[in-house]
Design a protein around this motif. Structure first.
Motif, mmCIF file in Angstrom:
data_model
loop_
_atom_site.group_PDB
_atom_site.id
_atom_site.type_symbol
_atom_site.label_atom_id
_atom_site.label_comp_id
_atom_site.label_asym_id
_atom_site.label_seq_id
_atom_site.Cartn_x
_atom_site.Cartn_y
_atom_site.Cartn_z
ATOM 1 N N GLN A 44 0.809 -1.222 0.000
ATOM 2 C CA GLN A 44 0.000 0.000 0.000
ATOM 3 C C GLN A 44 0.842 1.271 0.000
ATOM 4 O OE1 GLN A 44 -2.894 -2.118 3.067
ATOM 5 N NE2 GLN A 44 -3.553 -0.025 2.694
ATOM 6 N N VAL A 90 1.034 2.564 7.105
ATOM 7 C CA VAL A 90 0.071 3.060 6.103
ATOM 8 C C VAL A 90 -0.254 4.527 6.362
ATOM 9 C CG1 VAL A 90 -2.269 2.811 5.174
ATOM 10 C CG2 VAL A 90 -0.904 0.768 5.638
ATOM 11 N N THR A 145 -0.503 8.786 -0.191
ATOM 12 C CA THR A 145 -1.595 7.868 -0.532
ATOM 13 C C THR A 145 -2.858 8.341 0.189
ATOM 14 O OG1 THR A 145 -0.827 6.463 1.279
ATOM 15 C CG2 THR A 145 -0.107 5.864 -0.938
ATOM 16 N N TRP A 174 -5.387 5.901 1.570
ATOM 17 C CA TRP A 174 -6.093 4.695 1.985
ATOM 18 C C TRP A 174 -6.990 4.992 3.179
ATOM 19 C CZ3 TRP A 174 -5.652 1.081 -1.502
ATOM 20 C CH2 TRP A 174 -4.463 0.934 -2.240
#
Length: 461
Positions: A51, A79, A90, A92
């Motif tokens: 990820q 993450v 990112t 997520w």
């Protein structure tokens, strides 16, 4: 005045509607994405590395199922760092369920369609089998099996995946390391390489050696490993862990796109396993644990922890003699890191990857030959153009032994980036609805070899 107020109200309504429509459009686009990740019991940092990038076809919502504890927290922290990094963050959204029934909960809810597995290997094969039985695709970190019983279950899992029309695939990042990629490309060119030699047990045609370290830095921070990582019953021995990559590279480089039958094409010749010893202070540094847990007491002698992380196996693949070995040290000397050595012996030249002091601990690919004729030099220059067409910026530099392959810095993206490359390839296979024909038989061959080698090595003791 009333007219101006009415105009402002209409404009505000338009802006509001546009905002609503934009959010609806974003939600609609999100809904359109065909793939959704389910992360199960993420105990290894490789789970987070999948990820480190976003993917066009993957929903931003990730469903996480795990037992409570430091493993899932470490994964979520990584993450979150990717989500909040200043460059190319990112986005997520992690929906987390923790509890002892995490696997049953995941299988009953089926909130996604791609299960990502990277963690404790003791139960991983079981998680793989139950996931594909439930009709879920699986992208698993290596190793997918750590012993002979696990191999038998993995074979059943591949049969179940085929029956349920889902794809089971392991994360072979080393195929994307540029020197490995180019070594394979050059071996395909008879003008440069000639024919792959058969070799002998004493002088194999293909050798690969990997040196790893328990203490290292990941994404700029010291890696904290879980205590179970040092238990070979949970992580697996070196012979069935990192060796998976090396066995995969031998198959992939020597017999590209060829389906292998482990019962006919592989002969296991000899095996060896040894332990790396850790002091209590080294164990504390890498795990942050003050004491050895109960499950490691079996491996402690005179306060030293003995981890069977080193392995060597000699075998033939379609008659070609190969040797792979893995060594784990505690920590690399300053300015160094994990290293890789690889040689493929051809009738015209040897293709060698070295990563030592002379190479400043960066992998470098060489073409080494005893043929110094003008005709051979011209043939190499002409054939190499096909490599340059695929990999612009790659050049040859003449050296006394032959040539060094000079690789443009843009191809040196680092180990962590290879996880996204594997994931993107896998998503392409999901879109196509199938893996390349040779991938499943070759995964089966690979895991038969590593687990059979471990069985043989332990029986020798």
């Amino acid at each position: 005045m009333r007219k101006e107020l009415l105009t402002i109200a209409l404009l505000s309504a338009m802006v509001f509607n546009q905002g609503c429509n934009s959010k609806k459009e974003e939600a609609k686009n999100e809904e359109k994405k065909p793939l959704s990740l389910i992360v199960v019991e993420p105990g290894h940092f490789h789970a987070a590395l999948v990820q480190k990038s976003m993917y066009d076809d993957v929903d931003s919502v990730v469903h996480v199922y795990a037992s409570e504890g430091p493993d899932v927290k470490a994964y979520l922290d990584k993450v979150e760092k990717y989500n909040t990094r200043p460059e190319n963050p990112t986005h997520w959204k992690e929906e987390v369920y923790t509890g002892p029934d995490f696997l049953e909960k995941m299988l009953s809810e089926k909130k996604g369609n791609v299960v990502v597995l990277a963690g404790n290997n003791q139960k991983k094969t079981d998680y793989i089998k139950k996931s594909v039985d439930a009709g879920l695709n699986v992208l698993a970190d290596k190793p997918m099996a750590i012993d002979a019983a696990g191999f038998d279950k993995l074979k059943e899992a591949f049969a179940s995946a085929d029956k349920n029309k889902v794809l089971l695939y392991d994360i072979m990042t080393e195929r994307y390391e540029i020197t490995n990629t180019l070594q394979r490309e050059l071996a395909l060119l008879p003008e440069i390489f000639g024919e792959l030699q058969k070799g002998t047990p004493e002088n194999p045609a293909v050798s690969k050696e990997s040196v790893h370290h328990f203490f290292k830095y990941i994404s700029g921070e010291p890696l904290v490993r879980p205590t179970w990582f040092f238990d070979v019953n949970q992580q697996g021995e070196g012979m069935v862990d990192v060796t998976t990559h090396l066995v995969d590279l031998v198959q992939w480089s020597c017999f590209p796109n060829v389906s292998l039958d482990y019962q006919k094409d592989i002969q296991l010749l000899s095996t060896k396993r040894t332990a790396t010893q850790l002091t209590p202070s080294q164990f504390k540094l890498v795990t942050k644990s003050e004491t050895y847990p109960e499950f490691l007491k079996k491996d402690i002698k005179d306060t030293l922890l003995n981890v069977y992380s080193n392995g060597e196996l000699n075998y033939t693949l379609k008659g070609v003699h190969a040797k792979v070995s893995v060594i784990w040290n505690f920590q690399a000397p300053e300015g160094t890191g994990d290293t890789h050595y690889s040689i493929m012996k051809g009738s015209k030249a040897n293709l060698i990857v070295r990563q030592g002091k002379e190479q400043k601990y960066k992998p470098v690919l060489y073409i080494e030959t005893t043929d110094k004729s003008k005709a051979y030099e011209d043939a190499v220059a002409a054939a190499f153009k096909s490599v340059q067409a695929k990999f612009p910026g790659v050049e040859l530099k003449k050296i006394p032994a032959g040539w060094e392959v000079v690789i443009d810095a843009k191809y040196d993206t680092g180990h962590e980036s290879h996880f996204a490359q594997v994931a993107n390839a896998y998503m392409g296979y999901l879109k196509a609805g199938k893996l390349p024909e040779w991938e499943v038989p070759n995964m089966i061959a690979k895991y038969w070899l590593t687990t059979a080698a471990l069985k043989q090595a332990k029986e020798k003791k």
